[in-house]
Design a protein around this motif. Structure first.
Motif, mmCIF file in Angstrom:
data_model
loop_
_atom_site.group_PDB
_atom_site.id
_atom_site.type_symbol
_atom_site.label_atom_id
_atom_site.label_comp_id
_atom_site.label_asym_id
_atom_site.label_seq_id
_atom_site.Cartn_x
_atom_site.Cartn_y
_atom_site.Cartn_z
ATOM 1 N N ALA A 227 -1.619 -1.597 2.493
ATOM 2 C CA ALA A 227 -0.970 -2.865 2.160
ATOM 3 C C ALA A 227 -1.758 -4.046 2.708
ATOM 4 O O ALA A 227 -1.879 -5.108 2.057
ATOM 5 C CB ALA A 227 0.461 -2.873 2.696
ATOM 6 N N GLN A 228 -2.304 -3.894 3.915
ATOM 7 C CA GLN A 228 -3.135 -4.960 4.472
ATOM 8 C C GLN A 228 -4.403 -5.161 3.645
ATOM 9 O O GLN A 228 -4.842 -6.307 3.416
ATOM 10 C CB GLN A 228 -3.490 -4.618 5.925
ATOM 11 N N LYS A 229 -4.992 -4.051 3.187
ATOM 12 C CA LYS A 229 -6.185 -4.166 2.338
ATOM 13 C C LYS A 229 -5.853 -4.868 1.025
ATOM 14 O O LYS A 229 -6.620 -5.736 0.540
ATOM 15 C CB LYS A 229 -6.734 -2.763 2.068
ATOM 16 N N SER A 230 -4.696 -4.520 0.444
ATOM 17 C CA SER A 230 -4.298 -5.168 -0.813
ATOM 18 C C SER A 230 -4.047 -6.661 -0.611
ATOM 19 O O SER A 230 -4.404 -7.489 -1.466
ATOM 20 C CB SER A 230 -3.037 -4.501 -1.364
ATOM 21 N N LEU A 231 -3.455 -7.025 0.527
ATOM 22 C CA LEU A 231 -3.219 -8.446 0.812
ATOM 23 C C LEU A 231 -4.536 -9.182 0.978
ATOM 24 O O LEU A 231 -4.699 -10.309 0.470
ATOM 25 C CB LEU A 231 -2.357 -8.582 2.068
ATOM 26 N N ASP A 233 -7.384 -8.378 -0.395
ATOM 27 C CA ASP A 233 -7.993 -8.498 -1.725
ATOM 28 C C ASP A 233 -7.310 -9.602 -2.533
ATOM 29 O O ASP A 233 -7.977 -10.385 -3.242
ATOM 30 C CB ASP A 233 -7.884 -7.166 -2.468
ATOM 31 N N ALA A 234 -5.982 -9.685 -2.429
ATOM 32 C CA ALA A 234 -5.253 -10.718 -3.183
ATOM 33 C C ALA A 234 -5.633 -12.106 -2.713
ATOM 34 O O ALA A 234 -5.804 -13.046 -3.529
ATOM 35 C CB ALA A 234 -3.746 -10.493 -3.048
ATOM 36 N N ILE A 235 -5.770 -12.275 -1.389
ATOM 37 C CA ILE A 235 -6.152 -13.586 -0.860
ATOM 38 C C ILE A 235 -7.562 -13.961 -1.323
ATOM 39 O O ILE A 235 -7.828 -15.114 -1.735
ATOM 40 C CB ILE A 235 -6.062 -13.596 0.673
ATOM 41 N N ALA A 236 -8.472 -12.992 -1.302
ATOM 42 C CA ALA A 236 -9.847 -13.270 -1.737
ATOM 43 C C ALA A 236 -9.899 -13.616 -3.220
ATOM 44 O O ALA A 236 -10.613 -14.541 -3.645
ATOM 45 C CB ALA A 236 -10.737 -12.060 -1.444
ATOM 46 N N LEU A 237 -9.141 -12.905 -4.026
ATOM 47 C CA LEU A 237 -9.136 -13.195 -5.458
ATOM 48 C C LEU A 237 -8.429 -14.504 -5.769
ATOM 49 O O LEU A 237 -8.792 -15.224 -6.732
ATOM 50 C CB LEU A 237 -8.463 -12.043 -6.218
ATOM 51 N N GLU A 238 -7.400 -14.840 -4.969
ATOM 52 C CA GLU A 238 -6.686 -16.099 -5.175
ATOM 53 C C GLU A 238 -7.603 -17.277 -4.879
ATOM 54 O O GLU A 238 -7.549 -18.308 -5.576
ATOM 55 C CB GLU A 238 -5.432 -16.131 -4.318
ATOM 56 N N GLU A 239 -8.441 -17.126 -3.853
ATOM 57 C CA GLU A 239 -9.390 -18.187 -3.540
ATOM 58 C C GLU A 239 -10.419 -18.375 -4.667
ATOM 59 O O GLU A 239 -10.910 -19.482 -4.887
ATOM 60 C CB GLU A 239 -10.095 -17.870 -2.222
ATOM 61 N N GLY A 240 -10.710 -17.287 -5.368
ATOM 62 C CA GLY A 240 -11.647 -17.399 -6.497
ATOM 63 C C GLY A 240 -10.964 -17.774 -7.794
ATOM 64 O O GLY A 240 -11.628 -17.824 -8.841
ATOM 65 N N ALA A 251 2.104 -8.959 -2.341
ATOM 66 C CA ALA A 251 1.346 -8.153 -1.372
ATOM 67 C C ALA A 251 1.954 -8.261 0.023
ATOM 68 O O ALA A 251 1.982 -7.273 0.784
ATOM 69 C CB ALA A 251 -0.112 -8.597 -1.369
ATOM 70 N N LYS A 252 2.447 -9.454 0.378
ATOM 71 C CA LYS A 252 3.089 -9.612 1.673
ATOM 72 C C LYS A 252 4.399 -8.824 1.758
ATOM 73 O O LYS A 252 4.728 -8.234 2.796
ATOM 74 C CB LYS A 252 3.345 -11.092 1.950
ATOM 75 N N VAL A 253 5.148 -8.823 0.649
ATOM 76 C CA VAL A 253 6.389 -8.030 0.619
ATOM 77 C C VAL A 253 6.072 -6.544 0.784
ATOM 78 O O VAL A 253 6.745 -5.816 1.525
ATOM 79 C CB VAL A 253 7.150 -8.293 -0.691
ATOM 80 N N GLN A 254 5.037 -6.101 0.084
ATOM 81 C CA GLN A 254 4.626 -4.699 0.202
ATOM 82 C C GLN A 254 4.218 -4.363 1.631
ATOM 83 O O GLN A 254 4.546 -3.293 2.152
ATOM 84 C CB GLN A 254 3.466 -4.423 -0.757
ATOM 85 N N LEU A 255 3.522 -5.287 2.285
ATOM 86 C CA LEU A 255 3.116 -5.050 3.671
ATOM 87 C C LEU A 255 4.333 -5.004 4.590
ATOM 88 O O LEU A 255 4.408 -4.157 5.491
ATOM 89 C CB LEU A 255 2.159 -6.158 4.116
ATOM 90 N N GLY A 256 5.291 -5.907 4.381
ATOM 91 C CA GLY A 256 6.494 -5.890 5.208
ATOM 92 C C GLY A 256 7.275 -4.608 5.050
ATOM 93 O O GLY A 256 7.784 -4.042 6.033
ATOM 94 N N ASN A 257 7.391 -4.096 3.826
ATOM 95 C CA ASN A 257 8.086 -2.820 3.604
ATOM 96 C C ASN A 257 7.350 -1.670 4.286
ATOM 97 O O ASN A 257 7.975 -0.764 4.866
ATOM 98 C CB ASN A 257 8.209 -2.552 2.109
#
Length: 503
Positions: A227-231, A233-240, A251-257
């Motif tokens: 989940a941390q890896k997915s978050l 990746d999402a942050i890096a792609l969002e910046e692009g 991704a944050k919800v997934q990490l919290g779960n």
């Protein structure tokens, strides 16, 4: 002064008789002592010691206090130390040494052995002694002395009796009690073995529960890492500018779960550790963790029919019901003997002297046989025997019931073992596919082709596959342990059912 010849011969005869009685008394006492020593030596039994695997090196710090009444009074006495890793074999050895229920069973056996020695004591003669000293003055004698104008004086009698007795015929009461006590010892010895095997099974299952809890923590921790890896990746792609802000939120919800699942898994891990410590009866400050990796325990090479027959041969529960049946039969003999003749021999020697007169000590003796026969007891002996006949019938019925239970346990363990063996193969293949699917989904998401939902779905599939394979392996191991227990622990009986460690 010359003593008349008849009086002299009487005194000599009395003296010889006294010497004979004294000699017989001494011989009886010596015989009782010798027989007691022989009986005590023959009744000695081997000490009951737990079976501890030789390869298990157990630190003394794991053992509890030697005082069973010890009760800690300060927090330092119950504060847990660093968890000690132990293998399954070490856990079994610790349980066989420290488990409280098993200790009670051994103490019960020792109590039955003492009861057997008590029953065997009836084979020996009895020797009893009695002495009495008093100073007395009867009121009626004082009145008679006053009427005669005399003054009465108190009497000071001193007497004693020594008697030897032996029951030569008891109509089966003595042998029945001894036989019942012997069967009770056999029953309790079998019960120690039964509890020993049941403890082995309980420890094995609890150890597998701890392994499962450990693996759940590992799987949950891997889920958090994914989940941390997915978050990231999402942050890096969002910046692009390749993904929306919503993907980051998801991704944050997934990490919290995932973190919540990790917390729950760690809590279950702590509980599983304490459950194992309680079963092993370890020290107050001891904590343990599983040292063995999760792997398939072994194979079962007997057919179902061979396993059932071997269980019938080995299970001590069946032998216990037969012992209960024999106990009831012996108790029936004891009950019937109460209404039958009892014959015993006795011999005693008495001495009596009144210290307040001028006469010397006088002695006497008695020897003979006693017959006791309770001709009518209202049917008490007959009804007591009827109760024991019913107890024998109950034991026979329970034997049949236990036999059915044994067969069901073997069949249940055998079928479960086969099913879980197939599940391991299926779960292993699914796990490989889930790992490949997550790698593919992550690559697609990083390349902007896939979506965050695809990655989350692949992570969930991987977690489910890991859990399924874990459950398949541990359920297989549990089924194997149950089957071993159902046929009475073949690994310790050197039977033809062998186990081979898997890779």
């Amino acid at each position: 002064m010359m003593i008349p010849l008849p009086v002299r011969e009487g005194l000599q005869a009395s003296k010889k008789l006294m010497q004979t009685v004294c000699l017989l008394t001494v011989m009886s006492v010596s015989a009782i002592f010798i027989l007691s020593q022989i009986q005590s030596a023959s009744a000695q039994t081997k000490p009951i010691s737990p079976t501890v695997p030789s390869e298990s090196q157990l630190p003394d710090s794991l053992n509890p206090s030697q005082n069973p009444l010890d009760l800690p009074t300060s927090p330092e006495q119950v504060r847990l130390q660093q968890a000690q890793p132990i293998t399954l074999q070490q856990a079994i050895a610790l349980a066989q040494r420290n488990n409280r229920e098993l200790q009670i069973a051994r103490q019960t056996l020792q109590r039955s052995q003492a009861a057997l020695r008590q029953a065997q004591a009836a084979r020996l003669p009895t020797l009893s002694g009695e002495a009495e000293f008093s100073r007395e003055q009867n009121a009626s004698d004082k009145l008679d002395d006053l009427d005669d104008g005399e003054e009465s004086s108190p009497e000071t009698p001193l007497g004693g009796t020594l008697e030897v007795g032996y029951d030569i015929f008891t109509s089966g009461r003595r042998s029945g009690r001894i036989g019942a006590a012997q069967e009770q010892v056999r029953f309790d010895r079998l019960d120690v073995e039964r509890l020993n095997e049941q403890t082995r099974l309980d420890v094995t299952n609890t150890y597998y529960d701890l392994q499962e809890a450990d693996e759940q923590v590992r799987i949950s921790q891997a889920g958090v890492n994914n989940a941390q890896k997915s978050l990231q990746d999402a942050i890096a792609l969002e910046e692009g500018g390749l993904v929306a802000q919503f993907d980051i939120v998801r991704a944050k919800v997934q990490l919290g779960n995932a973190e919540q699942e990790l917390i729950d898994a760690q809590s279950q891990q702590d509980i599983a550790r304490r459950r194992l410590v309680e079963l092993l009866s370890l020290g107050e400050t001891v904590d343990v963790r599983a040292a063995d990796p999760v792997r398939q325990a072994g194979e079962w090479k007997l057919s179902l029919e061979e396993s059932i027959v071997l269980a019938y041969k080995n299970r001590v529960e069946l032998q216990q019901q037969l012992a209960q049946r024999r106990i009831a039969e012996q108790q029936r003999r004891v009950a019937l003997a109460e209404a039958r003749p009892q014959i015993s021999l006795f011999a005693n020697y008495q001495v009596l002297d009144d210290l307040s007169d001028e006469f010397d000590l006088q002695d006497g003796y008695a020897a003979g046989a006693r017959l006791r026969w309770n001709f009518f007891d209202g049917g008490a002996a007959r009804f007591a025997a009827a109760q024991e006949r019913n107890n024998r019938a109950i034991a026979e019925t329970r034997f049949a019931q236990t036999r059915n239970q044994v067969r069901f346990q073997v069949e249940q363990g055998y079928k479960s073992l086969q099913a879980n063996a197939r599940s391991i193969q299926t779960a292993s293949a699914a796990l490989q596919q889930a790992q490949l699917g997550l790698e593919t989904a992550r690559v697609r998401f990083q390349g902007g082709v896939g979506t965050q939902l695809d990655v989350i779905s692949a992570e969930n599939d991987l977690t489910r596959a890991q859990v399924n394979r874990l459950n398949a392996i541990l359920n297989y191991n549990r089924a194997l342990a149950t089957l071993q227990r159902a046929v009475s622990d073949l690994s310790r009986r050197n039977s033809s059912a062998s186990q081979t460690n898997s890779k």
